[in-house]
Design an enzyme around this catalytic site. Structure first.
Site, PDB file in Angstrom:
ATOM      1  N   GLU A  14       1.970 -13.106  12.360  1.00  0.00           N
ATOM      2  CA  GLU A  14       2.457 -11.932  13.077  1.00  0.00           C
ATOM      3  C   GLU A  14       2.298 -10.750  12.125  1.00  0.00           C
ATOM      4  O   GLU A  14       2.474 -10.919  10.912  1.00  0.00           O
ATOM      5  CB  GLU A  14       3.947 -12.085  13.414  1.00  0.00           C
ATOM      6  CG  GLU A  14       4.263 -13.175  14.390  1.00  0.00           C
ATOM      7  CD  GLU A  14       3.738 -12.897  15.792  1.00  0.00           C
ATOM      8  OE1 GLU A  14       3.670 -11.716  16.175  1.00  0.00           O
ATOM      9  OE2 GLU A  14       3.377 -13.867  16.482  1.00  0.00           O
TER      10      GLU A  14
ATOM     11  N   ASP B 148       0.829  -1.207   0.000  1.00  0.00           N
ATOM     12  CA  ASP B 148       0.000   0.000   0.000  1.00  0.00           C
ATOM     13  C   ASP B 148       0.867   1.263   0.000  1.00  0.00           C
ATOM     14  O   ASP B 148       1.992   1.250   0.490  1.00  0.00           O
ATOM     15  CB  ASP B 148      -0.915  -0.014   1.232  1.00  0.00           C
ATOM     16  CG  ASP B 148      -2.088   0.925   1.074  1.00  0.00           C
ATOM     17  OD1 ASP B 148      -2.313   1.435  -0.043  1.00  0.00           O
ATOM     18  OD2 ASP B 148      -2.792   1.174   2.066  1.00  0.00           O
TER      19      ASP B 148
ATOM     20  N   ASN C 122     -10.571  -2.550  -5.976  1.00  0.00           N
ATOM     21  CA  ASN C 122      -9.811  -1.503  -6.672  1.00  0.00           C
ATOM     22  C   ASN C 122     -10.366  -1.146  -8.053  1.00  0.00           C
ATOM     23  O   ASN C 122     -10.038  -0.085  -8.596  1.00  0.00           O
ATOM     24  CB  ASN C 122      -8.330  -1.890  -6.808  1.00  0.00           C
ATOM     25  CG  ASN C 122      -7.559  -1.793  -5.508  1.00  0.00           C
ATOM     26  OD1 ASN C 122      -6.621  -2.539  -5.272  1.00  0.00           O
ATOM     27  ND2 ASN C 122      -7.951  -0.879  -4.628  1.00  0.00           N
ATOM     28  N   TRP C 123     -11.243  -2.004  -8.617  1.00  0.00           N
ATOM     29  CA  TRP C 123     -11.854  -1.644  -9.905  1.00  0.00           C
ATOM     30  C   TRP C 123     -12.725  -0.401  -9.766  1.00  0.00           C
ATOM     31  O   TRP C 123     -13.056   0.241 -10.759  1.00  0.00           O
ATOM     32  CB  TRP C 123     -12.709  -2.794 -10.450  1.00  0.00           C
ATOM     33  CG  TRP C 123     -11.934  -4.042 -10.740  1.00  0.00           C
ATOM     34  CD1 TRP C 123     -11.992  -5.210 -10.048  1.00  0.00           C
ATOM     35  CD2 TRP C 123     -10.983  -4.256 -11.798  1.00  0.00           C
ATOM     36  NE1 TRP C 123     -11.133  -6.135 -10.600  1.00  0.00           N
ATOM     37  CE2 TRP C 123     -10.506  -5.589 -11.668  1.00  0.00           C
ATOM     38  CE3 TRP C 123     -10.475  -3.458 -12.830  1.00  0.00           C
ATOM     39  CZ2 TRP C 123      -9.562  -6.136 -12.533  1.00  0.00           C
ATOM     40  CZ3 TRP C 123      -9.530  -4.004 -13.689  1.00  0.00           C
ATOM     41  CH2 TRP C 123      -9.087  -5.328 -13.539  1.00  0.00           C
TER      42      TRP C 123
END
Ligand code: IPE
Ligand code: MG
Length: 225
Positions: free
Chosen positions: A195, A12, A60-61
């Site tokens: 984790e 990201d 995300n489209w």
């Protein structure tokens, strides 16, 4: 030393990386794609041979048409180079996600890379592209119903066989860039015992230092538990 077998990355911050440099978001997506082989190389040096990278979600489209087009173009332009690098490093590419909605020429780049690298043995790069974890689970349930499986036969290991990611092992360490503390519909099943390490750096800047820190934290927590 306890080394994670499988590290998953939520990649990201590409857009913010570009904005911070006065660049267009599309430049951030290119920088993001170019960072994947670098990160892979670092992981292999640390003896981690299975890497998952989340680069495009089913959600995300919904982004602007120009951003979707730019990202697809970036894959067409830089995908074959990434595939060559993987092949040279003896790394196999696999895709987790749906093929639905992926433009045919983009799908070809992905499928060509999968085909070219299918016999490679040094590592695995699992690309999560057009991926959504909840949809993956619903798809698995649909396939199980179609196969008319008896409820008593649906054990945890059996169910996993119906996920996109089968036969990859569970995720040991989840590294998220971009300083967001959310799962973003990412490998919810596979990360059940992972984790988590969140970096405040954007994905194109994630480097050896971050991966070292994340693995160090992972080892610390394993020693404690
Ligand atoms: C992540 O970067 C990569 C994709 C989802 C394509 P973003 O595009 O989400 O970048 P930010 O979070 O807006 O900075
Ligand atoms: Mg984002």
């Amino acid at each position: 030393m306890i080394i994670p077998k499988h590290i998953a990355f939520i990649c990201d911050g590409n857009g913010r990386w570009a904005n911070a440099r006065g660049l267009d978001r599309s430049q951030g997506h290119i920088a993001g794609i170019l960072n994947i082989p670098k990160v892979l190389e670092i992981c292999i040096k640390y003896n981690v041979n299975i890497i998952s990278c989340y680069i495009w979600s089913t959600e995300n489209w919904g982004r602007s048409k120009s951003e979707v087009t730019n990202l697809m173009n970036a894959i067409k332009t830089y995908g074959p180079g990434l595939a060559d690098t993987l092949h040279k490093r003896n790394v196999r590419l696999i895709h987790s996600g749906s093929s639905e909605n992926i433009p045919i020429d983009v799908l070809k780049v992905i499928n060509d890379a999968i085909e070219m690298t299918k016999s490679n043995t040094q590592g695995i790069l699992n690309l999560l592209f057009n991926y959504g974890s909840r949809a993956e689970i619903v798809e698995a349930v649909k396939k199980i119903c179609k196969d008319k499986i008896e409820p008593r036969d649906i054990t945890l290991p059996f169910f996993e066989k119906y996920l996109y990611t089968y036969p990859l092992p569970k995720v040991d360490l989840l590294i998220r860039s971009g300083q967001e503390y959310r799962f973003s519909n990412f490998m919810l099943w596979q990360c059940a015992f992972a984790e988590i390490f969140v970096s405040n750096k954007y994905w194109p800047d994630i480097d050896k230092g971050d991966i070292y820190k994340a693995i160090f934290n992972y080892q610390e927590s394993k020693v404690k538990s």
